[in-house]
Motif scaffolding. Structure first.
Motif, PDB file in Angstrom:
ATOM      1  N   HIS B  96       0.881  -1.158   0.008  1.00 45.17           N
ATOM      2  CA  HIS B  96      -0.133  -0.053  -0.035  1.00 45.17           C
ATOM      3  C   HIS B  96       0.932   1.159  -0.203  1.00 45.17           C
ATOM      4  O   HIS B  96       0.604   2.111  -0.722  1.00 45.17           O
ATOM      5  CB  HIS B  96      -0.942   0.010   1.327  1.00 45.17           C
ATOM      6  CG  HIS B  96      -2.428  -0.571   0.841  1.00 45.17           C
ATOM      7  ND1 HIS B  96      -3.250  -0.266   0.105  1.00 45.17           N
ATOM      8  CD2 HIS B  96      -2.853  -1.697   1.375  1.00 45.17           C
ATOM      9  CE1 HIS B  96      -4.359  -0.803  -0.082  1.00 45.17           C
ATOM     10  NE2 HIS B  96      -4.060  -1.882   0.754  1.00 45.17           N
ATOM     11  N   THR B 100       1.172   4.031  -3.019  1.00 44.78           N
ATOM     12  CA  THR B 100       0.980   5.388  -2.580  1.00 44.78           C
ATOM     13  C   THR B 100       1.941   6.440  -3.368  1.00 44.78           C
ATOM     14  O   THR B 100       1.890   7.345  -3.914  1.00 44.78           O
ATOM     15  CB  THR B 100       0.672   5.818  -1.090  1.00 44.78           C
ATOM     16  OG1 THR B 100      -0.255   4.879  -0.381  1.00 44.78           O
ATOM     17  CG2 THR B 100       0.348   7.150  -0.742  1.00 44.78           C
ATOM     18  N   LEU B 104      -0.708   5.834  -7.358  1.00 44.85           N
ATOM     19  CA  LEU B 104      -1.829   5.063  -7.496  1.00 44.85           C
ATOM     20  C   LEU B 104      -3.025   6.060  -6.811  1.00 44.85           C
ATOM     21  O   LEU B 104      -2.692   6.253  -5.600  1.00 44.85           O
ATOM     22  CB  LEU B 104      -1.881   3.868  -7.264  1.00 44.85           C
ATOM     23  CG  LEU B 104      -1.085   3.057  -8.335  1.00 44.85           C
ATOM     24  CD1 LEU B 104       0.088   3.107  -8.805  1.00 44.85           C
ATOM     25  CD2 LEU B 104      -1.359   1.531  -7.936  1.00 44.85           C
ATOM     26  N   ARG B 105      -4.093   6.046  -7.593  1.00 45.89           N
ATOM     27  CA  ARG B 105      -5.209   6.512  -6.629  1.00 45.89           C
ATOM     28  C   ARG B 105      -5.739   5.380  -5.650  1.00 45.89           C
ATOM     29  O   ARG B 105      -5.634   4.062  -5.891  1.00 45.89           O
ATOM     30  CB  ARG B 105      -6.402   6.927  -7.648  1.00 45.89           C
ATOM     31  CG  ARG B 105      -6.306   8.159  -8.511  1.00 45.89           C
ATOM     32  CD  ARG B 105      -7.303   8.644  -9.118  1.00 45.89           C
ATOM     33  NE  ARG B 105      -7.846   7.548 -10.161  1.00 45.89           N
ATOM     34  CZ  ARG B 105      -8.974   7.361 -10.767  1.00 45.89           C
ATOM     35  NH1 ARG B 105      -9.969   8.076 -10.262  1.00 45.89           N
ATOM     36  NH2 ARG B 105      -9.370   6.316 -11.585  1.00 45.89           N
ATOM     37  N   PRO B 106      -6.151   5.871  -4.639  1.00 46.85           N
ATOM     38  CA  PRO B 106      -6.420   4.909  -3.663  1.00 46.85           C
ATOM     39  C   PRO B 106      -7.360   3.716  -3.841  1.00 46.85           C
ATOM     40  O   PRO B 106      -7.056   2.502  -3.635  1.00 46.85           O
ATOM     41  CB  PRO B 106      -7.312   5.919  -2.356  1.00 46.85           C
ATOM     42  CG  PRO B 106      -6.957   7.162  -2.579  1.00 46.85           C
ATOM     43  CD  PRO B 106      -6.397   7.513  -4.183  1.00 46.85           C
TER      44      PRO B 106
END
Lengths: 417, 295
Positions: B96, B100, B104-106
């Protein structure tokens, strides 16, 4: 556009969150935080225990019960310390001295006016030759001159004699000091203030500040260098945001960690000490306590704010510098030594007379503000004279702001060799 | 997608790690072969913008990659030789975090992390701390992070180093699966790794490209032949001094040796079909045999 900004903010927040996790998940950091918590609790206990008073039978008590009794007794004198009140206190002091059957009973009998007694002792002793018994010997009428004596002592003993204590003031500095003294509004307001005195006038707070900065140093020193130490740098710098926002997130995480830990420690320590000993006396001028000759005309609450903010600025500057060193040297160990060196070494170097004045400009001075408020540290800038702390705080804040882009641009250009 | 390396040079304290290199690469799997110190890692680090070249340039579809900055790194997936990570993070947390900083978009990050954990077979270890993973699992986490942003350029530096044979085969298969429609540059000194999966092999020595081509083209490029023969143990020393030996196997009767030579080394030698390991020895033999104990 609005959506993009929201998205970016969320992304940066998430990066900061991960950086904070990197800091606080490290086992060594968890251990030092526990140590810091233990130090705060022990420090609070010792600070509270230092408040002592006598029972009517002459036995001594300390801590919470002492604070309760002192509050009750000292608040008998709550109000303006006018000439009449001072004379009354001196007369009562001398009456207790004359009538007490033992030293313990004498101390118990006059502990309600101990603060006023202290003002008279300081006011009528020669500067640098404090005499604990002045109040016992002074004529009651003479005690009325307490406030005039403060100003005359300044003029005659501090700035008048150039040889004295090797303190030499320029004409403007002399005018500044006299003006500050004249600006002190008298008669001073008095009430029970043991909590603030224990908190600000003891050695515990500066010591705790030094320990705190060293421990925060442990926490933040790895923010930048750990990427290299863990060999995670290759991946970090090869990502899209690795050379811009991710670096910014590291700086912000460092700033947040410093802020959170520093204020948690200081607020916890203050809350425990004041919670137990009482918040009363926040509005009393610091001269009413042990800072009779201070040129800062501030209350104890303002003293607390100044001390805390000064300490915070010192933390920011020293720890930002540690982060910069961490980023440049890629060594966590080297970075950890910076807070230790900058908060402790100047204290010892300052004892070398040649270096004293120079060391007064070091950021560690901001960790000990409450202990230096009654020292005549002034500086002249552009023809205007200021108390040293009113210059040091903005200067170090500015320097901290200047370190931030150095850290950002220095780190983002790092190469992985 | 085309990466163009023009006259690329990198010097360290007067030593040229990469020396006036010129390569053009499009989609496909490229195997970068060379002994230690050949300049493979330095080249890869420059391709990942981790190192600035001393001279020359690298362009991606005609744009200089350092000028492209984040826009170039957006296309990039990189697994370094020394794969470093954050030991206290779980696999999921680690991926994750990388998602980030890869921008990358969440929502996409959430999906891709899940997908990649599945793809590299780390579902059961997703909540394990990175420091608790085995070497093979760490490498799989490494490839997962490299693939998170579905990179158009995937750079893998010695991805199978330190893995046991099972893990290596598994890893090779994984790379083959991921290689579609992207540029994969795979550096290794384990010849069999590239033999199976690379469309084109680049041979590097002393910072220079000495040869490039398919496995067959490289084998055909050999000016010498491969011979197999049985000899007595006391003859081994003599042969080692005289020829490049690509393999030796001892048994009770003697030693079976594989020799690279223009002419028949001994009368009972039999001509063998060359493989990529022989090519490696042919081009890098001196260094491999004498200095680095390679092959």
């Amino acid at each position: 556009m609005y959506f993009y900004i929201i998205l970016e903010k969320r992304r940066v927040k998430k990066m900061i969150w991960f950086e904070m996790k990197k800091i606080f998940l490290k086992r060594v950091n968890q251990v030092v935080l526990l140590v810091l918590l233990a130090i705060v609790l022990v420090g609070s206990f010792l600070t509270i225990r230092d408040v002592k008073c006598y029972r009517e039978d002459g036995t001594m008590i300390s801590g919470l019960s002492a604070a309760r009794q002192l509050r009750k007794e000292k608040n008998k004198w709550q109000g303006r310390l006018t000439e009449e009140v001072i004379q009354q206190a001196v007369a009562e002091n001398q009456a207790v001295n004359a009538s007490a059957e033992s030293e313990e009973l004498m101390l118990a009998g006059r502990q309600n006016l101990e603060d006023i007694r202290e003002l008279v002792n300081m006011g009528f002793s020669k500067i640098g030759e404090y005499d604990y018994y002045v109040c016992d010997q002074i004529a009651v009428d003479q005690a009325a001159d307490l406030y005039e004596k403060r100003l005359s002592n300044l003029k005659e003993e501090i700035i008048g004699t150039e040889q004295q204590e090797k303190i030499v003031f320029s004409q403007k500095e002399k005018e500044f000091l006299i003006r500050q003294y004249e600006n002190l509004k008298t008669p001073l307001f008095y009430e029970y203030m043991e909590g603030w005195k224990a908190l600000l006038d003891s050695q515990y707070l500066p010591t705790l500040m030094i320990i705190t900065i060293v421990i925060i140093g442990f926490l933040i020193s790895g923010i930048f260098s750990d990427e290299f130490q863990l060999k995670a740098d290759s991946i970090f710098f090869s990502t899209k945001l690795g050379r811009n926002r991710a670096v910014g997130a590291k700086i912000k995480a460092g700033f947040l960690a410093i802020t959170a830990v520093y204020w948690s420690v200081m607020l916890l320590f203050s809350a425990i000490v004041l919670g137990v000993l009482g918040f009363g006396g926040a509005g009393c001028m610091i001269q009413t306590g042990g800072n009779w000759y201070s040129m800062y005309n501030i209350t104890y609450f303002q003293d607390w704010l100044l001390t805390m903010c000064g300490g915070y600025v010192a933390n920011l500057f020293i720890l930002m510098l540690a982060m910069l060193i961490s980023a440049k040297t890629r060594s966590t160990v080297v970075a950890i030594t910076i807070p230790f060196a900058l908060s402790c070494a100047p204290m010892f170097l300052g004892r070398v007379s040649m270096l004293t004045e120079l060391m007064n400009l070091f950021p560690d001075m901001l960790l000990r503000i409450s202990k230096f408020l009654d020292v005549f540290l002034v500086c002249e800038i552009g023809g205007k004279v200021f108390g040293l702390y009113l210059v040091l705080i903005p200067v170090y804040l500015l320097l901290t702001l200047m370190l931030t882009p150095l850290l950002y641009f220095g780190y983002r250009k790092s190469e992985v060799k | 997608m085309e990466l163009n390396i023009t006259n690329l040079t990198k010097e360290f304290a007067g030593m040229q790690a990469v020396n006036h290199l010129n390569i053009t690469m499009g989609s496909g799997v490229y195997g970068l072969l060379g002994v230690n110190g050949a300049g493979k890692t330095t080249l890869m680090r420059m391709l990942c913008t981790l190192l600035h070249p001393t001279s020359g340039e690298i362009t991606c579809d005609g744009k200089e990659i350092f000028a492209m900055d984040g826009e170039y790194r957006k296309l990039l997936g990189y697994l370094p030789q020394d794969f470093g990570f954050y030991p206290e993070f779980t696999v999921e947390n680690y991926l994750h975090y990388i998602a980030t900083i890869k921008g990358l978009r969440p929502v996409v990050a959430q999906k891709r992390v899940k997908e990649m954990i599945g793809a590299v077979g780390l579902k059961k270890a997703a909540h394990k701390k990175m420091k608790k993973l085995s070497g093979g699992m760490k490498r799989r986490a490494g490839i997962a992070q490299a693939m998170l942003n579905d990179p158009k350029i995937l750079i893998l530096d010695e991805p199978t180093a330190g893995l046991d044979p099972n893990e290596r085969i598994r890893f090779r298969n994984l790379i083959s699966e991921l290689a579609e429609e992207r540029l994969v540059l795979l550096s290794t000194h384990i010849v069999s790794d590239v033999e199976y999966i690379a469309n084109e092999i680049l041979l590097m020595r002393d910072g220079k490209l000495v040869h490039r081509g398919t496995a067959k083209e490289l084998i055909d490029s050999m000016q010498q032949q491969v011979w197999k023969c049985y000899i007595n143990k006391n003859e081994v020393g003599h042969l080692l001094k005289k020829y490049k030996i690509s393999n030796m196997k001892s048994d009770a009767q003697g030693v079976e040796v594989r020799i690279i030579s223009e002419e028949k080394p001994i009368p009972n030698a039999v001509l063998e079909e060359a493989n990529l390991e022989d090519v490696f020895l042919y081009y890098f033999g001196e260094k491999a045999g004498e200095e680095n104990d390679m092959v």
